[in-house]
Scaffold this active site. Structure first.
Site: not given
Length: 571
Positions: A200-201, A220, A353
């Site tokens: 992801a970003s 992560k 989110d």
């Protein structure tokens, strides 16, 4: 969760030389004496000392040059990033000013001229975002989803950023592990897949196996480059929106940069994300009608989070749902229950989110009623909704569902300070519907004609009003609206047989419960419930709540009956 002291604190700060090099240096020094004139012994000692001092000074100077070179490289890169942003900003401002200045001269062609300007500026901005990377990718992804706020030329141009996620090299991840934990990856994991299973970003995820337990985990890791550029990029983003407001005050988007400055530091703190995940997991442990699964967190640091590995499919993967006998309507209802619980639950954490990439589904035949689990990832951004706001928001939605315009206006003001003039636009924003529909019945499905009319209204000037409206409402309301948009969007993507009716029934049940709880709390403030006056108020409140529950339950059974025989219940 634990915090480990970085091993970099104990790293050597002086240059290292091997013994052979030192010996070679010592043997070469006397050779210089053969070119010298005759000198006394003490002079030779002074020269040797001078040579040692010169060597040390040279080493220090060389190290300084390398450090200075790194600073120069960083400064050059920072100047390059800044010049890209400022260059694109100035060109876009000038482009819009020239376009808007000439827009009224040829009314027949003004719309196409403005659309061409939108497209040029969007493509210009896209190139800068792709080159700078970092948080610009996340910003672009967010802007691409603001279809109700930005011209279509902007949102469509930014769509490629949804799949444009950077991947950090395995070597940079290794270096970050060593810096942050004090240990190499091999000391912590028996196996660590070099290629990420997702990116992801802000981060990427690797599969790994824990060294002590052999447990399969998902690791992560934050993109290491973010640490260097986030402060500068946030400052540039803030400057960009402030400058746009100065030249085009009617399009005030500073609330976007304000929200980023508040949210991004939280999203970049993976230790906080671990705490949020544990809290949400604990809260939903006793919510039995929500088939929610949150991966267990093993340990976390600011840039590294190790959690239970749980995989699934996208919730709107219709082929997967149908092939596994998973009812789309039940999936839609489960999602609605989960996120309404987050909004209206007493002390519930709100996941701020939510999007398709953060939600997955897997088959689970061990559940008593449903045959699936919903998996929720990415817990970096959470908020707590104040109780009074929860209650007023519940009353607002009950008024919307009942098409009670007077109470809609009343609680719109209580929730977000919405004036009478702003109310129609706000009502459309929270429901995603044309206000004329909201005033009659919001539980019907959106037609293609309604979608076109809303889009056309944006082109006709409503966009400017919406920008101003969103700039004044509390930030927590924007996050709640984002959650509403998610459930509405997923429901449409699931192509359920019932349309939005079932999700509105679930919302109504949560709102009714919230209002009832408030009434009970008010009664108890005045003493025991058994006092005659309080008892009468309690029976009245309970009776009103029970009537609503019976109505909702009866209609849900009716919908289940219709679904069983595959009738389309969308009105």
């Amino acid at each position: 969760m634990r915090t480990l002291r970085p091993a970099a604190l104990f790293a050597q700060s002086t240059p290292w030389m091997c013994r052979k090099c030192i010996q070679q240096g010592r043997t070469k020094a006397p050779k210089s004496l053969k070119y010298a004139t005759k000198a006394s012994k003490p002079v030779g000692k002074r020269k040797r000392r001078a040579a040692v001092v010169l060597t040390a000074a040279s080493g220090t100077l060389t190290a300084g040059v390398f450090v200075f070179t790194d600073d120069v490289k960083h400064g050059y890169a920072a100047a390059t990033r800044t010049s890209r942003v400022l260059g694109a900003l100035l060109m876009c401002i000038n482009d819009y000013r020239v376009t808007l200045k000439h827009e009224g001269k040829d009314e027949g062609d003004s719309s196409s001229i403005l659309k061409a300007c939108h497209k040029r500026c969007a493509e210009r901005t896209l190139k800068v975002m792709e080159k700078n990377g970092s948080i610009y990718i996340k910003l672009g992804q967010h802007l691409s989803s603001l279809t109700y706020l930005l011209p279509i030329e902007w949102t469509e141009t930014f769509i490629p950023l949804q799949d444009h996620c950077p991947v950090s090299s395995y070597e940079s991840i290794q270096a970050m592990f060593l810096k942050d934990t004090g240990y190499p990856i091999t000391n912590l994991f028996d196996e660590f897949e070099r290629e990420p299973i997702g990116a992801a970003s802000l981060a990427q995820v690797h599969r790994a196996t824990m060294k002590d337990t052999g447990q399969r985990v998902a690791v992560k890791v934050q993109h290491p480059a973010l640490e260097e550029w986030v402060p500068l990029d946030l400052a540039l983003t803030r400057f960009t929106f402030a400058t746009l407001k100065r030249f085009f005050p009617e399009y005030d988007l500073e609330w976007l940069s304000d929200e980023m400055e508040t949210s991004l530091p939280q999203e970049l703190d993976f230790a906080l994300e671990g705490i949020n995940a544990l809290r949400a997991r604990e809260y939903f442990k006793n919510i039995h009608d929500a088939p929610l699964v949150i991966p267990h967190v093993e340990w976390g640091l600011k840039r590294i989070l190790v959690m239970e590995y749980i995989s699934g499919h996208r919730c709107d993967d219709l082929e997967y749902l149908d092939s596994n006998g998973i009812d789309r309507d039940e999936v839609s209802a489960a999602l609605s229950r989960i996120f309404n619980e987050m909004i209206f639950g007493d002390g519930a954490p709100l996941h701020c989110d939510p999007h398709g990439g953060n939600i997955a589904i897997r088959k689970n035949n061990s559940r008593s009623r449903l045959n699936f689990d919903i998996i929720l990832y990415d817990h970096g951004l959470y908020r707590n909704i104040p109780k009074q706001l929860q209650r007023n928001y519940a009353k607002l939605w009950l008024a919307v569902i009942d098409a009670d315009e007077n109470n809609m206006r009343k609680y719109a003001y209580e929730v977000a300070g919405i004036s009478a003039d702003q109310f129609p636009l706000f009502a459309s924003a929270i429901t995603g519907r044309d206000y004329r529909v909201v005033a009659k019945s919001v539980v019907s499905s959106r037609s293609d004609l309604e979608k076109e009319e809303i889009s056309g209204a944006m082109d006709e000037g409503m966009l400017q009003q919406l920008v101003q409206l969103l700039g004044q409402v509390p930030r927590i309301i924007l996050l709640i609206l984002k959650t509403n948009d998610l459930t509405r969007s997923l429901d449409e993507n699931l192509h359920t047989r019932q349309g939005p009716i079932h999700t509105f029934l679930i919302l109504a049940r949560y709102c009714s419960r919230t209002v009832f709880q408030e009434q009970i709390e008010i009664i108890r403030r005045h003493g025991s419930v058994l006092w005659p006056r309080n008892l009468f108020q309690f029976v009245e409140a309970w009776g009103s709540y029970a009537r609503v529950e019976l109505k909702l339950s009866a209609y849900e059974y009716y919908l289940a009956f219709r679904r069983m025989f595959s009738f389309n219940t969308a009105l």
